[in-house]
Design an enzyme around this catalytic site. Structure first.
Site, PDB file in Angstrom:
ATOM      1  N   THR A  57       0.248  -1.335   0.372  1.00  0.00           N
ATOM      2  CA  THR A  57       0.634  -0.293  -0.532  1.00  0.00           C
ATOM      3  C   THR A  57       1.007   1.311  -0.053  1.00  0.00           C
ATOM      4  O   THR A  57       2.156   1.253   0.724  1.00  0.00           O
ATOM      5  CB  THR A  57      -0.646   0.113   1.031  1.00  0.00           C
ATOM      6  OG1 THR A  57      -1.745   1.356   0.987  1.00  0.00           O
ATOM      7  CG2 THR A  57      -0.098  -0.573   2.313  1.00  0.00           C
ATOM      8  N   ASP A  58       0.353   2.389  -0.653  1.00  0.00           N
ATOM      9  CA  ASP A  58       1.435   3.653  -0.628  1.00  0.00           C
ATOM     10  C   ASP A  58       1.577   4.373   1.002  1.00  0.00           C
ATOM     11  O   ASP A  58       1.691   5.011   1.178  1.00  0.00           O
ATOM     12  CB  ASP A  58       0.946   5.150  -0.942  1.00  0.00           C
ATOM     13  CG  ASP A  58      -1.413   5.004  -1.345  1.00  0.00           C
ATOM     14  OD1 ASP A  58      -1.859   4.519  -0.459  1.00  0.00           O
ATOM     15  OD2 ASP A  58      -1.572   5.509  -1.438  1.00  0.00           O
ATOM     16  N   GLU A  59       0.595   3.600   1.748  1.00  0.00           N
ATOM     17  CA  GLU A  59       0.299   3.902   3.232  1.00  0.00           C
ATOM     18  C   GLU A  59       1.528   3.823   3.976  1.00  0.00           C
ATOM     19  O   GLU A  59       2.150   3.852   4.720  1.00  0.00           O
ATOM     20  CB  GLU A  59      -1.299   3.609   3.986  1.00  0.00           C
ATOM     21  CG  GLU A  59      -2.100   4.128   3.644  1.00  0.00           C
ATOM     22  CD  GLU A  59      -3.822   3.522   4.339  1.00  0.00           C
ATOM     23  OE1 GLU A  59      -2.375   3.784   6.066  1.00  0.00           O
ATOM     24  OE2 GLU A  59      -4.353   2.834   4.048  1.00  0.00           O
TER      25      GLU A  59
END
Length: 339
Positions: free
Chosen positions: A126-128
């Site tokens: 994820t980009d998180e």
């Protein structure tokens, strides 16, 4: 690449990926492993449950004996790991399940993959893991990892494990990171399906803080196309970012949903902001475009309309998920087979 082991294949993205694979590769065979937590729904794959190319195995990726058994039963060419606890709010309440599934589960898969000499392993991330952006700039694959929530910290840990195995063991691992997904079959705890289903019942739409947090939205099928491209053409040890080039504030998205559904803005309820809430996500997809020949194809306005239409046409699915009745499906469909 004929036989894929897909973990978490009954979830939102995993089930879309399985359907997409079966539709686009006539010779593919898939083993779908899912422990069927609250977000794992076999009904998501009811349209392909009689396809002989797709086999379901109920089990936990943290269970090494189970994973070894699956890998020894069939020659697997590649593993795609979707299995994860994925909701930030739940991780804030209790990070324990996130540590187990997202970190320990990944470690089990990595060791089992090495033992079975699996040729390719893809970690869906994820980009998180990158943390938060200000009002400018984009995440690239070189952006330092700076997670803000227990969820993203666990995903970061898993990514680092994969990278370590690549460097230490020459492991054929690839990592993909994407922005916020939307589309059919998404569990209605996430913003778009939650707000659609609430609005249809004239229930409140809870918007965190001022609603000015920005997210980049990618249609789930564009994400599936990206994962497939990375799996088949990506380089081991590399990371590939996928985004939809569709940045919106949460408030702007909420207003679009209300207008599309013909519902009043008075349904909006501002609630206390999420702890550690990242301000903005935005993805630079140049590497995936350059090295994989991938680009997002679904225009957000079109994709959002199609997504809304899907939820309007599948109210029974939504109600079964919201009530928990969907969890009876496994026993109904598979209980007699396992007796």
């Amino acid at each position: 690449m004929k036989t894929l082991l897909v973990t978490g294949g009954c979830g939102f993205i995993g089930s879309n990926f399985i359907r997409w694979q079966l539709e686009n590769y006539p010779d593919v065979e898939i083993i779908n492993v899912d422990v069927l937590t609250y977000a794992g729904n076999l009904e998501n794959l009811s349209s392909v449950e009689d396809d002989p190319r797709c086999r379901f195995e109920k089990g936990d990726i943290c269970d090494r004996a189970f994973i070894d058994g699956v890998l020894s039963s069939t020659s697997v060419d590649a593993i795609v790991n979707f299995a994860a606890e994925s909701h930030v709010d739940r991780s804030i309440l209790d990070s324990g399940p996130f540590v187990q599934t997202n970190i320990v589960g990944t470690q089990v898969l990595l060791d089992a993959s090495r033992q079975a000499n699996v040729e390719r392993y893809l970690q869906v991330s994820t980009d998180e893991v990158y943390g938060s952006l200000g009002s400018e700039g984009f995440f690239t694959e070189e952006t330092p990892l700076d997670p803000s929530s227990p969820y993203s910290a666990c995903k970061t840990s898993a990514d680092l494990l994969v990278q370590a195995y690549c460097r230490t063991h020459g492991f054929p691992g690839i990592i993909t990171r994407c922005s916020n997904n939307y589309g059919p079959y998404q569990f209605p705890e996430k913003l778009i399906p939650l707000f659609i289903s609430n609005a249809l019942k004239d229930e409140a739409l809870p918007v965190y803080g001022t609603g000015e947090n920005v997210r980049d939205w990618i249609h789930v099928i564009d994400h599936c196309r990206g994962i497939d491209a990375a799996l088949r053409d990506g380089k081991p040890g590399e990371v590939y970012n996928f985004g939809g080039h569709a940045e919106l504030t949460n408030m702007d998205l909420t207003l679009r949903l209300l207008r599309a559904l013909g519902k009043p803005e008075t349904l909006i309820r501002h609630v206390e902001d999420r702890a550690g809430h990242d301000f903005r996500y935005a993805i630079d997809t140049a590497k995936a475009e350059r090295e994989l020949g991938w680009k997002p194809q679904v225009v957000f306005n079109t994709g959002l309309k199609e997504t809304i239409d899907w939820y309007l046409s599948n109210t029974t699915w939504v109600e079964r998920v919201r009530s928990g009745a969907y969890r009876d499906y496994y026993e109904t469909q598979y209980g007699h087979r396992l007796a």
